[in-house]
Design an enzyme around this catalytic site. Structure first.
Site, PDB file in Angstrom:
ATOM      1  N   ASP A 127      48.766  25.890  69.008  1.00 50.34           N
ATOM      2  CA  ASP A 127      48.751  26.085  67.558  1.00 50.34           C
ATOM      3  C   ASP A 127      50.140  25.792  66.993  1.00 50.34           C
ATOM      4  O   ASP A 127      51.148  26.210  67.559  1.00 50.34           O
ATOM      5  CB  ASP A 127      48.331  27.521  67.234  1.00 50.34           C
ATOM      6  N   TYR A 129      52.801  25.214  63.399  1.00 47.40           N
ATOM      7  CA  TYR A 129      53.284  25.972  62.232  1.00 47.40           C
ATOM      8  C   TYR A 129      53.904  24.924  61.324  1.00 47.40           C
ATOM      9  O   TYR A 129      55.091  24.938  61.061  1.00 47.40           O
ATOM     10  CB  TYR A 129      54.314  26.984  62.763  1.00 47.40           C
ATOM     11  N   HIS A 134      53.404  27.132  53.704  1.00 43.46           N
ATOM     12  CA  HIS A 134      53.070  28.333  54.471  1.00 43.46           C
ATOM     13  C   HIS A 134      54.317  28.891  55.148  1.00 43.46           C
ATOM     14  O   HIS A 134      54.591  30.097  55.074  1.00 43.46           O
ATOM     15  CB  HIS A 134      52.000  28.008  55.516  1.00 43.46           C
ATOM     16  N   ARG A 143      61.863  37.342  55.811  1.00 45.81           N
ATOM     17  CA  ARG A 143      63.327  37.236  55.938  1.00 45.81           C
ATOM     18  C   ARG A 143      64.040  36.971  54.611  1.00 45.81           C
ATOM     19  O   ARG A 143      65.260  36.853  54.589  1.00 45.81           O
ATOM     20  CB  ARG A 143      63.687  36.096  56.914  1.00 45.81           C
ATOM     21  N   GLU A 200      43.679  32.049  58.937  1.00 42.68           N
ATOM     22  CA  GLU A 200      44.612  30.947  58.694  1.00 42.68           C
ATOM     23  C   GLU A 200      43.767  29.685  58.571  1.00 42.68           C
ATOM     24  O   GLU A 200      43.043  29.314  59.495  1.00 42.68           O
ATOM     25  CB  GLU A 200      45.653  30.830  59.820  1.00 42.68           C
ATOM     26  N   GLU A 202      43.186  26.053  58.781  1.00 44.43           N
ATOM     27  CA  GLU A 202      43.833  24.951  59.505  1.00 44.43           C
ATOM     28  C   GLU A 202      42.820  23.846  59.791  1.00 44.43           C
ATOM     29  O   GLU A 202      41.614  24.038  59.653  1.00 44.43           O
ATOM     30  CB  GLU A 202      44.391  25.444  60.853  1.00 44.43           C
ATOM     31  N   ASP A 232      42.389  30.179  62.415  1.00 39.69           N
ATOM     32  CA  ASP A 232      43.229  30.863  63.399  1.00 39.69           C
ATOM     33  C   ASP A 232      43.381  32.319  62.957  1.00 39.69           C
ATOM     34  O   ASP A 232      44.377  32.700  62.350  1.00 39.69           O
ATOM     35  CB  ASP A 232      44.585  30.142  63.467  1.00 39.69           C
ATOM     36  N   ARG A 236      47.983  40.602  61.437  1.00 38.40           N
ATOM     37  CA  ARG A 236      49.355  40.559  60.909  1.00 38.40           C
ATOM     38  C   ARG A 236      50.212  41.743  61.332  1.00 38.40           C
ATOM     39  O   ARG A 236      51.415  41.589  61.550  1.00 38.40           O
ATOM     40  CB  ARG A 236      49.333  40.488  59.380  1.00 38.40           C
ATOM     41  N   GLN A 239      51.099  41.186  64.879  1.00 40.21           N
ATOM     42  CA  GLN A 239      52.030  40.047  64.927  1.00 40.21           C
ATOM     43  C   GLN A 239      53.452  40.460  64.529  1.00 40.21           C
ATOM     44  O   GLN A 239      54.429  40.076  65.170  1.00 40.21           O
ATOM     45  CB  GLN A 239      51.522  38.941  63.986  1.00 40.21           C
ATOM     46  N   TYR A 243      56.155  39.665  67.547  1.00 43.21           N
ATOM     47  CA  TYR A 243      56.451  38.225  67.547  1.00 43.21           C
ATOM     48  C   TYR A 243      57.859  37.827  67.947  1.00 43.21           C
ATOM     49  O   TYR A 243      58.095  36.667  68.289  1.00 43.21           O
ATOM     50  CB  TYR A 243      56.060  37.600  66.203  1.00 43.21           C
ATOM     51  N   LYS A 252      47.024  36.610  67.905  1.00 42.61           N
ATOM     52  CA  LYS A 252      46.279  35.371  67.666  1.00 42.61           C
ATOM     53  C   LYS A 252      45.218  35.146  68.734  1.00 42.61           C
ATOM     54  O   LYS A 252      44.621  34.068  68.777  1.00 42.61           O
ATOM     55  CB  LYS A 252      47.243  34.182  67.689  1.00 42.61           C
ATOM     56  N   THR A 256      39.513  32.183  67.665  1.00 45.47           N
ATOM     57  CA  THR A 256      39.839  31.019  66.840  1.00 45.47           C
ATOM     58  C   THR A 256      38.503  30.324  66.599  1.00 45.47           C
ATOM     59  O   THR A 256      37.822  29.959  67.559  1.00 45.47           O
ATOM     60  CB  THR A 256      40.789  30.058  67.582  1.00 45.47           C
ATOM     61  N   THR A 348      48.845  26.654  59.297  1.00 41.66           N
ATOM     62  CA  THR A 348      48.180  27.043  58.058  1.00 41.66           C
ATOM     63  C   THR A 348      48.519  26.064  56.941  1.00 41.66           C
ATOM     64  O   THR A 348      49.680  25.697  56.748  1.00 41.66           O
ATOM     65  CB  THR A 348      48.604  28.466  57.659  1.00 41.66           C
ATOM     66  N   GLU A 362      49.534  35.401  52.369  1.00 37.17           N
ATOM     67  CA  GLU A 362      50.213  34.728  51.252  1.00 37.17           C
ATOM     68  C   GLU A 362      49.503  34.994  49.931  1.00 37.17           C
ATOM     69  O   GLU A 362      50.148  35.213  48.901  1.00 37.17           O
ATOM     70  CB  GLU A 362      50.252  33.222  51.486  1.00 37.17           C
TER      71      GLU A 362
END
Ligand code: CA
Length: 420
Positions: A127, A129, A134, A143, A200, A202, A232, A236, A239, A243, A252, A256, A348, A362
């Protein structure tokens, strides 16, 4: 390209997802039959396992449709893929020879009576990113906007090795997962059902030819067999705690979901489009020899149990920053062997506006701005018994290329699996 007409009348409607221009590949069963290979045409499925058994078609020197997956056919390679598509077009086209049409008529099954199965054996699942909007949105939430995009993001299609074992076909329900969770204000982690379960949106690219060392973007594009819609599913809260530093793991791994029909590269050819302008020059091995993305309209609906369907987002595959061919080429740089049936998730696909974001994380901005539902109520994340559906369409001149819906229902968490 205009609509190619078929004698299967239902295939000629402008909004039919499966016109002669499409001819996607799936695995189905009907009236108690074993799963078998089929091609969607209008409201029907052409049973190619039956046609091969009867000697009407022979795409390979030995049978390839005597198994309920398309991997053996993929192994034949791009020339055989093109020849087989030509055979199908000759058989199902409006000007088909009478004998070919008669043979095909005997092998047609109404799609409404069919159950769909996994169309291919997933060798491995990776997978990525690779959607800029996204990555920016999620990075901003985790962050702050100054550090939203990691320093490598504009240089590398970032990915991780996922699980092939939990890739399931549309329509497969599963339970909300349990996992280790620690909110920022909690002193210690706890083991609990996921509270922030998410989608997600995708696209999945299916590798149809093996490679045994680094390949170019052009070679990677040639090795891709086709595309599916891919959800996906992401936990959260699990995660967020797990992560760092190696990326997602259990968050994850629950499931899927992919759409039931593999739409071939040939069907998507008229919809090729270029990736967006590069913000940083890429290393030469990631150079694209031509347009490598596709103009495919995407949307997601959410339906609560017994409630109305709400379209929660609308976006387009062309929003990706990196193409599947770039991702596949990058995947091989280490010498990593790639195999027939490898599945690559795009990452995503979020557009630039609020209504085009590809995840609930999001859309609800981490739960701060819940999404309004048509029938009343709101959602920040998925609730028990919600059904999420991904839809995709490439719009041609008087015809539509569809993938079949990619549907999944999230059942309530089971009892604590460790309760004594
Ligand atoms: Ca993903």
């Amino acid at each position: 390209m205009p609509l190619m007409k078929s004698w299967v009348e239902s295939a000629n409607a402008p909004d039919c997802p499966f016109p002669l221009n499409n001819l996607p590949y799936g695995v189905f069963s009907a009236e108690g039959s074993e799963p078998r290979c089929g091609v969607a045409i209008g409201e029907m499925i052409l049973d190619v396992t039956l046609l091969e058994e009867d000697g009407v078609i022979a795409p390979g020197e030995s049978p390839v449709f005597d198994v309920p997956f398309w991997n053996d056919f993929m192994e034949l390679g791009p020339e055989a893929w093109a020849e087989f598509r030509d055979t199908l077009i000759a058989m199902l086209g409006a000007d088909a020879a009478p004998a070919a049409r008669a043979a095909a008529e005997k092998a047609l099954v109404p799609a409404a009576a069919a159950e769909m199965h996994m169309p291919f054996v997933v060798s491995e699942y990776t997978d990525f990113y690779a959607g800029r909007n996204h990555a920016f949105n999620v990075g901003t939430m985790f962050r702050g906007p100054e550090n939203a995009l990691p320093p490598n993001w504009l240089h590398i299609p970032i990915g991780y090795n996922g699980r092939a074992s939990s890739v399931v076909v549309s329509g497969t329900a599963f339970h909300r997962p349990w996992g280790q969770i620690k909110a920022p204000d909690e002193g210690a982690p706890r083991f609990a059902p996921c509270k922030r379960f998410d989608i997600e949106l995708e696209m999945g690219a299916i590798v149809g030819q093996p490679s045994r060392g680094p390949i170019t973007v052009a070679e990677a594009d040639a090795a891709i067999f086709g595309y599916v819609l891919l959800n996906d599913w992401s936990a959260r809260d699990i995660q967020a705690w797990e992560y760092q530093p190696l990326g997602p793991f259990q968050s994850k791994a629950t499931a899927t979901t992919i759409s039931p029909w593999i739409v071939t590269k040939a069907a998507l050819e008229p919809f090729r489009t270029a990736t967006p302008a590069r913000e940083k020059e890429l290393l030469p091995y990631l150079d694209e020899p031509g347009p490598m993305l596709y103009d495919i309209e995407l949307e997601v609906t959410l339906r609560p149990e017994g409630g109305e369907e709400t379209t929660i987002t609308r976006t387009n595959y062309k929003e990706m920053y990196y193409s599947a061919a770039q991702q596949l080429a990058h995947h091989t740089t280490s010498g990593c062997p790639m195999n027939v049936g490898d599945l690559l998730g795009s990452g995503t696909i979020s557009g630039p506006t609020k209504g085009s974001r590809g995840s609930l994380l999001e859309l609800s901005w981490g739960g701060k701005e819940p999404v309004e539902l048509t029938g009343g109520g709101t959602r920040s994340f998925i609730e028990d018994d919600d059904t999420l559906t991904l839809k995709g369409a490439a719009r041609g001149d008087g015809y539509t290329i569809g993938f079949g819906d990619c549907v999944g229902k999230v059942l309530p968490a089971l009892d604590d699996p460790y309760k004594r």
